[in-house]
Design a protein around this motif. Structure first.
Motif, PDB file in Angstrom:
ATOM      1  N   ILE A   8      32.148 -10.671  -1.587  1.00  0.00           N
ATOM      2  CA  ILE A   8      32.196 -11.896  -0.601  1.00  0.00           C
ATOM      3  C   ILE A   8      33.457 -12.507  -0.341  1.00  0.00           C
ATOM      4  CG2 ILE A   8      31.310 -13.468  -2.356  1.00  0.00           C
ATOM      5  CD1 ILE A   8      29.380 -14.335  -0.156  1.00  0.00           C
ATOM      6  N   SER A   9      34.211 -12.615  -1.439  1.00  0.00           N
ATOM      7  CA  SER A   9      35.475 -13.387  -1.475  1.00  0.00           C
ATOM      8  C   SER A   9      36.486 -12.495  -0.446  1.00  0.00           C
ATOM      9  CB  SER A   9      36.224 -13.434  -2.799  1.00  0.00           C
ATOM     10  OG  SER A   9      36.329 -12.085  -3.212  1.00  0.00           O
ATOM     11  N   GLU A  10      36.416 -11.065  -0.431  1.00  0.00           N
ATOM     12  CA  GLU A  10      37.318 -10.425   0.276  1.00  0.00           C
ATOM     13  C   GLU A  10      36.983 -10.525   1.664  1.00  0.00           C
ATOM     14  OE1 GLU A  10      38.332  -6.764  -2.801  1.00  0.00           O
ATOM     15  OE2 GLU A  10      36.184  -6.846  -1.747  1.00  0.00           O
ATOM     16  N   ILE A  11      35.678 -10.431   2.212  1.00  0.00           N
ATOM     17  CA  ILE A  11      35.112 -10.525   3.443  1.00  0.00           C
ATOM     18  C   ILE A  11      35.556 -12.112   3.972  1.00  0.00           C
ATOM     19  CG2 ILE A  11      33.039 -10.951   5.082  1.00  0.00           C
ATOM     20  CD1 ILE A  11      33.726  -8.126   4.520  1.00  0.00           C
ATOM     21  N   ALA A  12      35.315 -12.900   3.104  1.00  0.00           N
ATOM     22  CA  ALA A  12      35.754 -14.511   3.443  1.00  0.00           C
ATOM     23  C   ALA A  12      37.355 -14.702   4.045  1.00  0.00           C
ATOM     24  CB  ALA A  12      35.235 -15.254   2.359  1.00  0.00           C
ATOM     25  N   ALA A  13      37.777 -14.109   3.358  1.00  0.00           N
ATOM     26  CA  ALA A  13      39.398 -14.155   3.205  1.00  0.00           C
ATOM     27  C   ALA A  13      39.744 -13.380   4.309  1.00  0.00           C
ATOM     28  CB  ALA A  13      40.000 -13.474   1.970  1.00  0.00           C
ATOM     29  N   LYS A  14      39.225 -12.138   4.997  1.00  0.00           N
ATOM     30  CA  LYS A  14      39.441 -11.368   5.962  1.00  0.00           C
ATOM     31  C   LYS A  14      39.161 -12.235   7.192  1.00  0.00           C
ATOM     32  CE  LYS A  14      38.465  -6.968   8.112  1.00  0.00           C
ATOM     33  NZ  LYS A  14      37.879  -5.740   7.758  1.00  0.00           N
ATOM     34  N   TYR A  15      38.072 -12.976   7.280  1.00  0.00           N
ATOM     35  CA  TYR A  15      37.694 -13.676   8.674  1.00  0.00           C
ATOM     36  C   TYR A  15      38.004 -15.248   8.212  1.00  0.00           C
ATOM     37  CZ  TYR A  15      35.475  -9.293   9.874  1.00  0.00           C
ATOM     38  OH  TYR A  15      35.122  -8.043  10.281  1.00  0.00           O
ATOM     39  N   LEU A  40      37.129 -17.534   6.418  1.00  0.00           N
ATOM     40  CA  LEU A  40      35.908 -18.313   6.047  1.00  0.00           C
ATOM     41  C   LEU A  40      35.634 -18.589   4.691  1.00  0.00           C
ATOM     42  CD1 LEU A  40      33.542 -16.060   8.075  1.00  0.00           C
ATOM     43  CD2 LEU A  40      34.328 -18.084   8.905  1.00  0.00           C
ATOM     44  N   GLN A  41      34.659 -19.520   4.410  1.00  0.00           N
ATOM     45  CA  GLN A  41      34.532 -19.896   3.011  1.00  0.00           C
ATOM     46  C   GLN A  41      33.225 -18.846   2.304  1.00  0.00           C
ATOM     47  OE1 GLN A  41      36.066 -21.927   0.752  1.00  0.00           O
ATOM     48  NE2 GLN A  41      37.645 -22.081   2.461  1.00  0.00           N
ATOM     49  N   PRO A  42      33.154 -18.346   1.198  1.00  0.00           N
ATOM     50  CA  PRO A  42      32.087 -17.740   0.807  1.00  0.00           C
ATOM     51  C   PRO A  42      30.746 -18.355   0.975  1.00  0.00           C
ATOM     52  CG  PRO A  42      34.041 -17.419  -0.525  1.00  0.00           C
ATOM     53  CD  PRO A  42      34.283 -18.336   0.269  1.00  0.00           C
ATOM     54  N   ASP A  43      30.813 -19.703   0.691  1.00  0.00           N
ATOM     55  CA  ASP A  43      29.605 -20.520   1.047  1.00  0.00           C
ATOM     56  C   ASP A  43      29.064 -20.530   2.331  1.00  0.00           C
ATOM     57  OD1 ASP A  43      29.422 -21.262  -1.858  1.00  0.00           O
ATOM     58  OD2 ASP A  43      30.347 -23.197  -1.461  1.00  0.00           O
ATOM     59  N   GLN A  65      24.806  -6.334 -10.985  1.00  0.00           N
ATOM     60  CA  GLN A  65      25.003  -7.612 -11.428  1.00  0.00           C
ATOM     61  C   GLN A  65      24.558  -8.623 -10.358  1.00  0.00           C
ATOM     62  OE1 GLN A  65      27.689  -5.379 -11.457  1.00  0.00           O
ATOM     63  NE2 GLN A  65      26.849  -5.065 -13.694  1.00  0.00           N
ATOM     64  N   GLY A  66      24.085  -8.196  -9.290  1.00  0.00           N
ATOM     65  CA  GLY A  66      23.423  -9.144  -8.435  1.00  0.00           C
ATOM     66  C   GLY A  66      24.330  -9.574  -7.330  1.00  0.00           C
ATOM     67  N   GLN A  67      25.686  -9.303  -7.446  1.00  0.00           N
ATOM     68  CA  GLN A  67      26.871  -9.634  -6.662  1.00  0.00           C
ATOM     69  C   GLN A  67      26.833  -8.872  -5.383  1.00  0.00           C
ATOM     70  OE1 GLN A  67      30.667  -9.066  -8.344  1.00  0.00           O
ATOM     71  NE2 GLN A  67      30.282 -10.883  -9.648  1.00  0.00           N
ATOM     72  N   ARG A  68      26.973  -9.374  -4.077  1.00  0.00           N
ATOM     73  CA  ARG A  68      26.853  -8.870  -2.729  1.00  0.00           C
ATOM     74  C   ARG A  68      28.005  -7.668  -2.477  1.00  0.00           C
ATOM     75  NH1 ARG A  68      25.501 -14.141  -2.233  1.00  0.00           N
ATOM     76  NH2 ARG A  68      23.871 -14.755  -1.282  1.00  0.00           N
ATOM     77  N   GLN A  69      27.713  -6.747  -2.077  1.00  0.00           N
ATOM     78  CA  GLN A  69      28.614  -5.771  -1.726  1.00  0.00           C
ATOM     79  C   GLN A  69      28.611  -5.379  -0.297  1.00  0.00           C
ATOM     80  OE1 GLN A  69      30.618  -4.396  -3.987  1.00  0.00           O
ATOM     81  NE2 GLN A  69      29.903  -6.087  -5.376  1.00  0.00           N
TER      82      GLN A  69
END
Length: 45
Positions: free
Chosen positions: A3-10, A12-15, A34-38
């Motif tokens: 999620i941090s990579e997608i947020a940085a790419k666009y 945006l904030q992960p929240d 582990q429950g992390q979004r992929q």
């Protein structure tokens, strides 16, 4: 991608992405063991 990579790419904030998913503006994203979004290429904005 995490999620941090997608947020940085666009710039945006992960929240913000989590909120959009929670209120139904975007479909749920698959999670790893582990429950992390992929995010996949088809999940991108």
């Amino acid at each position: 991608m995490k999620i941090s990579e997608i947020a940085a790419k666009y710039a945006l904030q992960p929240d913000q992405l989590r909120y959009w998913e929670r209120v139904g503006l975007m479909p749920p994203v698959p999670r790893d063991d582990q429950g992390q979004r992929q995010y996949r290429s088809q999940d991108e904005l």
